[in-house]
Scaffold this motif. Structure first.
Motif, PDB file in Angstrom:
ATOM      1  N   ASN A  94     -10.891  -2.689 -28.929  1.00 34.75           N
ATOM      2  CA  ASN A  94     -10.302  -1.355 -28.938  1.00 34.75           C
ATOM      3  C   ASN A  94     -10.464  -0.614 -27.609  1.00 34.75           C
ATOM      4  N   ALA A  95     -10.938  -1.294 -26.591  1.00 31.40           N
ATOM      5  CA  ALA A  95     -11.115  -0.653 -25.284  1.00 31.40           C
ATOM      6  C   ALA A  95      -9.771  -0.141 -24.772  1.00 31.40           C
ATOM      7  N   PRO A  96      -9.757   1.052 -24.147  1.00 34.03           N
ATOM      8  CA  PRO A  96      -8.494   1.581 -23.616  1.00 34.03           C
ATOM      9  C   PRO A  96      -8.019   0.851 -22.363  1.00 34.03           C
ATOM     10  N   ILE A  97      -8.892   0.069 -21.762  1.00 35.54           N
ATOM     11  CA  ILE A  97      -8.497  -0.708 -20.594  1.00 35.54           C
ATOM     12  C   ILE A  97      -8.507  -2.181 -20.969  1.00 35.54           C
ATOM     13  N   GLY A  98      -7.795  -2.967 -20.185  1.00 35.80           N
ATOM     14  CA  GLY A  98      -7.730  -4.390 -20.468  1.00 35.80           C
ATOM     15  C   GLY A  98      -9.074  -5.075 -20.250  1.00 35.80           C
ATOM     16  N   MET A  99      -9.434  -5.961 -21.170  1.00 33.68           N
ATOM     17  CA  MET A  99     -10.663  -6.737 -21.055  1.00 33.68           C
ATOM     18  C   MET A  99     -10.356  -8.173 -21.442  1.00 33.68           C
ATOM     19  N   CYS A 100     -11.090  -9.079 -20.812  1.00 38.32           N
ATOM     20  CA  CYS A 100     -10.893 -10.484 -21.134  1.00 38.32           C
ATOM     21  C   CYS A 100     -12.141 -11.278 -20.771  1.00 38.32           C
ATOM     22  N   LEU A 101     -12.301 -12.416 -21.455  1.00 44.05           N
ATOM     23  CA  LEU A 101     -13.313 -13.386 -21.090  1.00 44.05           C
ATOM     24  C   LEU A 101     -12.590 -14.519 -20.380  1.00 44.05           C
ATOM     25  N   VAL A 128      -8.774 -12.196 -24.994  1.00 43.72           N
ATOM     26  CA  VAL A 128      -8.150 -11.009 -24.411  1.00 43.72           C
ATOM     27  C   VAL A 128      -8.081  -9.923 -25.473  1.00 43.72           C
ATOM     28  N   ASN A 129      -8.086  -8.679 -25.034  1.00 40.49           N
ATOM     29  CA  ASN A 129      -7.948  -7.591 -26.005  1.00 40.49           C
ATOM     30  C   ASN A 129      -6.521  -7.049 -26.009  1.00 40.49           C
ATOM     31  N   ARG A 130      -6.295  -6.100 -26.927  1.00 38.34           N
ATOM     32  CA  ARG A 130      -4.940  -5.585 -27.102  1.00 38.34           C
ATOM     33  C   ARG A 130      -4.457  -4.827 -25.864  1.00 38.34           C
ATOM     34  N   ALA A 131      -5.383  -4.094 -25.235  1.00 40.03           N
ATOM     35  CA  ALA A 131      -4.988  -3.311 -24.064  1.00 40.03           C
ATOM     36  C   ALA A 131      -4.467  -4.218 -22.951  1.00 40.03           C
ATOM     37  N   LEU A 132      -5.080  -5.384 -22.776  1.00 39.28           N
ATOM     38  CA  LEU A 132      -4.615  -6.301 -21.741  1.00 39.28           C
ATOM     39  C   LEU A 132      -3.241  -6.863 -22.105  1.00 39.28           C
ATOM     40  N   GLU A 133      -3.053  -7.151 -23.385  1.00 41.96           N
ATOM     41  CA  GLU A 133      -1.732  -7.614 -23.817  1.00 41.96           C
ATOM     42  C   GLU A 133      -0.663  -6.577 -23.468  1.00 41.96           C
ATOM     43  N   GLU A 134      -0.978  -5.293 -23.742  1.00 33.54           N
ATOM     44  CA  GLU A 134      -0.008  -4.234 -23.470  1.00 33.54           C
ATOM     45  C   GLU A 134       0.181  -4.042 -21.971  1.00 33.54           C
ATOM     46  N   THR A 135      -0.906  -4.132 -21.216  1.00 33.98           N
ATOM     47  CA  THR A 135      -0.809  -3.932 -19.770  1.00 33.98           C
ATOM     48  C   THR A 135       0.092  -4.970 -19.132  1.00 33.98           C
ATOM     49  N   LEU A 136      -0.082  -6.226 -19.521  1.00 29.88           N
ATOM     50  CA  LEU A 136       0.687  -7.310 -18.912  1.00 29.88           C
ATOM     51  C   LEU A 136       1.994  -7.588 -19.637  1.00 29.88           C
ATOM     52  N   LEU A 165     -21.624 -19.256 -18.480  1.00 32.18           N
ATOM     53  CA  LEU A 165     -20.771 -19.409 -19.657  1.00 32.18           C
ATOM     54  C   LEU A 165     -19.332 -18.985 -19.360  1.00 32.18           C
ATOM     55  N   TYR A 166     -19.146 -17.744 -18.913  1.00 36.56           N
ATOM     56  CA  TYR A 166     -17.816 -17.211 -18.672  1.00 36.56           C
ATOM     57  C   TYR A 166     -17.958 -15.935 -17.845  1.00 36.56           C
ATOM     58  N   TYR A 167     -16.807 -15.338 -17.527  1.00 37.52           N
ATOM     59  CA  TYR A 167     -16.792 -14.069 -16.797  1.00 37.52           C
ATOM     60  C   TYR A 167     -16.236 -12.985 -17.713  1.00 37.52           C
ATOM     61  N   LEU A 168     -16.982 -11.905 -17.838  1.00 38.04           N
ATOM     62  CA  LEU A 168     -16.492 -10.734 -18.566  1.00 38.04           C
ATOM     63  C   LEU A 168     -15.748  -9.861 -17.551  1.00 38.04           C
ATOM     64  N   THR A 169     -14.461  -9.684 -17.790  1.00 36.37           N
ATOM     65  CA  THR A 169     -13.600  -9.056 -16.787  1.00 36.37           C
ATOM     66  C   THR A 169     -12.927  -7.816 -17.357  1.00 36.37           C
ATOM     67  N   GLN A 170     -12.921  -6.762 -16.572  1.00 34.25           N
ATOM     68  CA  GLN A 170     -12.213  -5.533 -16.924  1.00 34.25           C
ATOM     69  C   GLN A 170     -10.981  -5.404 -16.037  1.00 34.25           C
ATOM     70  N   VAL A 171      -9.875  -5.028 -16.662  1.00 36.47           N
ATOM     71  CA  VAL A 171      -8.605  -4.873 -15.949  1.00 36.47           C
ATOM     72  C   VAL A 171      -8.084  -3.465 -16.232  1.00 36.47           C
ATOM     73  N   HIS A 172      -8.254  -2.587 -15.248  1.00 34.72           N
ATOM     74  CA  HIS A 172      -7.861  -1.182 -15.423  1.00 34.72           C
ATOM     75  C   HIS A 172      -6.484  -0.971 -14.804  1.00 34.72           C
ATOM     76  N   ASP A 173      -5.517  -0.614 -15.620  1.00 37.71           N
ATOM     77  CA  ASP A 173      -4.149  -0.403 -15.141  1.00 37.71           C
ATOM     78  C   ASP A 173      -4.092   0.888 -14.314  1.00 37.71           C
ATOM     79  N   ILE A 174      -3.840   0.745 -13.019  1.00 41.07           N
ATOM     80  CA  ILE A 174      -3.766   1.907 -12.129  1.00 41.07           C
ATOM     81  C   ILE A 174      -2.358   2.049 -11.552  1.00 41.07           C
TER      82      ILE A 174
END
Length: 723
Positions: free
Chosen positions: A148-155, A165-173, A243-252
């Protein structure tokens, strides 16, 4: 329990130590053995619990029915199934705290006696369950925050592929989860940023734990560019394995779009889309700073639309904007691909030309620009607007020339071009630069003069042609500057008008003239009926506060309004609009006389004689000077005098320098005259006690005429030549 078995049990209890709970219960479910771990966990000693049942001491009411049989207690009802051997139940300690204990119970039979015992071994797993609950809660919080994060997040995997991936990332891309999970990060990266993202993944795989907030471009399925600020953190196992990278993708994207828009607005004109002055100067600085091919020049063409204000005034600002946009389009079409067209003012444009071979190139360009702009412009789909353009040209580079200086040089050349009329073109040279420096020095002197009181008045007598009596004086302004000396109006009036200083200077002249006349009237100098005339410039007539300035001067001085006359040039009357004419009528209604100066030099005099309630007209000195030798000038003066007499106007001849001229004016019935024949202008009150004696028989001037001021053309504040 036989001795050998008891010893074995004691050994087991001893070995269990302080972490494993061991309880032995008899066939009635009563405690037989209770080790130290049980004592430590429950707070009860072995002696306190021996012979008692577990359900009495430790079990929660809700668990007694299920757990009590497992501790060997008799069942109240027939069991549905055998008591479990491995289970978890909750014990209450002496303090009422809950302990979650995992039990492993077994039943043994004492063969010699046939007695049945339950050996229960347990481990307090309260801390483990709490930790597991907290871990579960943390995982749930992460899941909710992630999803539910307002910004895109992904592993992202070690290799850079999407794991989650979260919903925000789906919407961003603009891509669904199923598609993203089959892609890597570089698959959705802009080609210009893919390598940078790949390098970040490589660096983190090599041991870097965190990647900063990099701004990169990502792509949607339709190649829509998404600006994003990405940050990533490496997640490891306890043993350090990645293990993986926790990544934040903020749409600017919105922010970058706004920044780009603001940056464009800062460097471009919003109306025409052309670069503005700041952008032009930056480009010009770069151009002047680079190496140029031998013999090539940097050319600057400064252009100004002639009379554009009239377009706005007559057609409206919307139409004016339409004209400016069309002019900008035509200018762009007139230049080469490497040239820059900039809008630097309301109706001012500058064209920067690179590597110009010679001056003729820009002169040709100036002609092309003038031809392009002068073609009719259709405004509002139906009305035509025809304008012209004036240009000034300057060249660089040189050792002492920067961008500001080159623009200033081109602007100086433009000012000179416009001074020569519409559609002019002028090349800059050093003499123009000195001209501007001189004008700037005089403008500074004017401002200083207003501030420090360097302006002075001198007065030229106006005499009755018949009686030679002084009836009035004309106030003439001078600038007595400490460094520049005494400056006549011809040296500064044009600059005062261009700089807007003519209004405060004119107001001072008006107030000072009225004040001095009041002083003369109060000093018993015979000036009780003396009048005073003050020149008023076209700029003053255009100001709506002129009537208030006149009223204030009269009120402060206390002189009768009939003693004050204002002289207006024909150009001032030509430019007067309806509002200005009404203001002049208001001044007339105060009792102030109005007159036309330099009459006969314009083409609208007769029209304004009809429209304006003027009291007098002044015959220009250019006609008076030819009275004796030129019959044509004599006829012109004769016609003006007759016209004035027919309209009931007083006629005043300017520039009278000889007795012969005065005799002719007297024969023509011209009432008043002024000029060098009656002496030079003075700073004090005129001598009105006796008439001026003109010694015609000796051809000499009146007393005082041999002072230092030579004969010649003169000027007041209204724009005449200096006198």
């Amino acid at each position: 329990m036989i001795t050998a078995e008891r010893d074995l049990v004691d050994s087991v209890l001893e070995i269990a130590g302080s972490h494993i709970l061991v309880v032995i219960l008899d066939q009635d479910g009563r405690v037989v053995q209770f080790n130290r771990a049980c004592e430590s966990t429950t707070g009860y000693s072995r002696a306190e619990v021996e012979g008692r049942r577990i359900s009495e001491l430790f079990l929660l009411p809700a668990e007694k029915g299920r757990a009590a049989p497992a501790f060997g207690e008799p069942m109240v009802s027939a069991p549905e199934s055998a008591p479990p051997g491995n289970f978890v139940c909750t014990w209450l300690d002496r303090a009422g705290r809950h302990h979650h204990i995992a039990w492993s119970n077994a039943t043994v039979i004492d063969r010699p006696t046939g007695n049945t015992y339950v050996i229960a071994t347990g481990q307090d797993i309260t801390d483990r369950l709490i930790a597991e609950a907290e871990l579960h809660e943390a995982r749930e919080r992460f899941r909710l925050a992630f999803d539910n994060a307002p910004i895109g997040m992904c592993l992202v995997s070690r290799e850079g592929r999407f794991l989650q991936v979260n919903r925000a990332l789906e919407e961003t891309l603009g891509r669904p989860e199923a598609q993203l999970l089959n892609l890597g990060v570089t698959d959705v990266a802009h080609p210009g940023d893919a390598q940078a993202i790949l390098q970040t993944i490589t660096d983190m795989r090599a041991g870097q734990s965190h990647a900063g907030h990099d701004e990169v471009r990502l792509l949607g399925p339709d190649d829509r560019v998404v600006w994003a600020r990405m940050s990533a953190s490496a997640v490891h196992r306890d043993n350090g394995e990645l293990l993986y990278y926790l990544t934040q993708v903020h749409d600017i994207t919105a922010r970058r779009t706004a920044e780009e828009r603001l940056a464009r607005q800062a460097l471009h004109d919003p109306l025409t889309g052309l670069p503005n002055r700041a952008s032009l100067l930056a480009r010009l600085e770069r151009e002047l700073g680079r190496e140029h091919p031998p013999g090539s020049l940097t050319g600057l063409l400064y252009a100004d639309l002639d009379g554009f204000t009239m377009v706005n005034d007559s057609l409206g600002q919307t139409a004016g904007d339409e004209v400016l946009r069309e002019v900008a389009r035509r200018l762009r079409a007139s230049v080469g691909p490497s040239d820059t067209v900039a809008r630097v003012g309301s109706d001012e444009f500058v064209i920067l030309c690179r590597e110009v071979p010679d001056q003729s190139h820009l002169l040709d360009l100036a002609r092309r620009v003038a031809d392009a702009v002068s073609a009719p412009i259709i405004v509002g789909g139906q009305r035509e607007s025809v304008i012209s353009i004036s240009t000034g040209i300057a060249f660089g580079p040189s050792d002492d020339l920067d961008a500001d200086r080159l623009v200033r040089n081109a602007n100086i050349a433009l000012c000179q071009a416009k001074a020569g009329g519409r559609s002019g073109c002028r090349l800059y040279d050093e003499s123009l630069g000195q001209y501007v420096i001189d004008r700037a020095r005089i403008e500074q002197a004017l401002r200083q003069g207003l501030r420090d009181g360097h302006f002075v008045l001198q007065f030229e007598p106006i005499v009755d042609v018949t009686t030679h009596q002084v009836v009035a004086v004309e106030a003439l302004v001078r600038l007595n500057h400490p460094q520049l000396g005494l400056l006549m109006p011809g040296a500064f009036i044009e600059i005062a008008e261009d700089s807007g200083l003519i209004a405060p200077i004119g107001a001072w002249v008006l107030q000072e003239a009225c004040r001095l006349l009041a002083d003369w009237r109060g000093a018993d100098l015979g000036c009780g009926r003396l009048g005073i005339t003050v020149n008023v410039s076209a700029r003053q007539v255009a100001r709506p506060d002129l009537a208030d300035t006149v009223a204030q001067a009269l009120a402060q001085s206390g002189i009768p309004p009939q003693c004050l006359s204002l002289e207006l040039t024909e150009s001032a009357l030509m430019e007067a609009d309806v509002g200005a004419l009404r203001m002049l009528e208001r001044i007339r209604d105060m009792g102030v006389r109005l007159g036309i100066d330099d009459f006969g030099t314009g083409y609208s005099s007769l029209l304004y004689l009809k429209r304006l309630p003027v009291s007098f007209i002044k015959i220009d000195r250019s006609f008076v000077s030819g009275l004796v030798p030129d019959p044509t000038d004599r006829e012109i003066v004769t016609a003006v005098v007759r016209l004035g007499r027919a309209l009931g106007l007083v006629t005043i001849a300017e520039g009278v320098e000889s007795p012969e001229q005065l005799d002719i004016l007297k024969d023509l019935d011209c009432e008043l005259a002024q000029g060098y024949l009656f002496g030079p202008s003075t700073s004090g009150a005129p001598n009105v006690a006796q008439p001026w004696k003109i010694l015609l028989d000796q051809g000499r001037r009146a007393p005082g005429a041999d002072s230092a001021v030579p004969p010649g053309p003169g000027a007041g504040l209204g724009g005449k030549a200096a006198r």
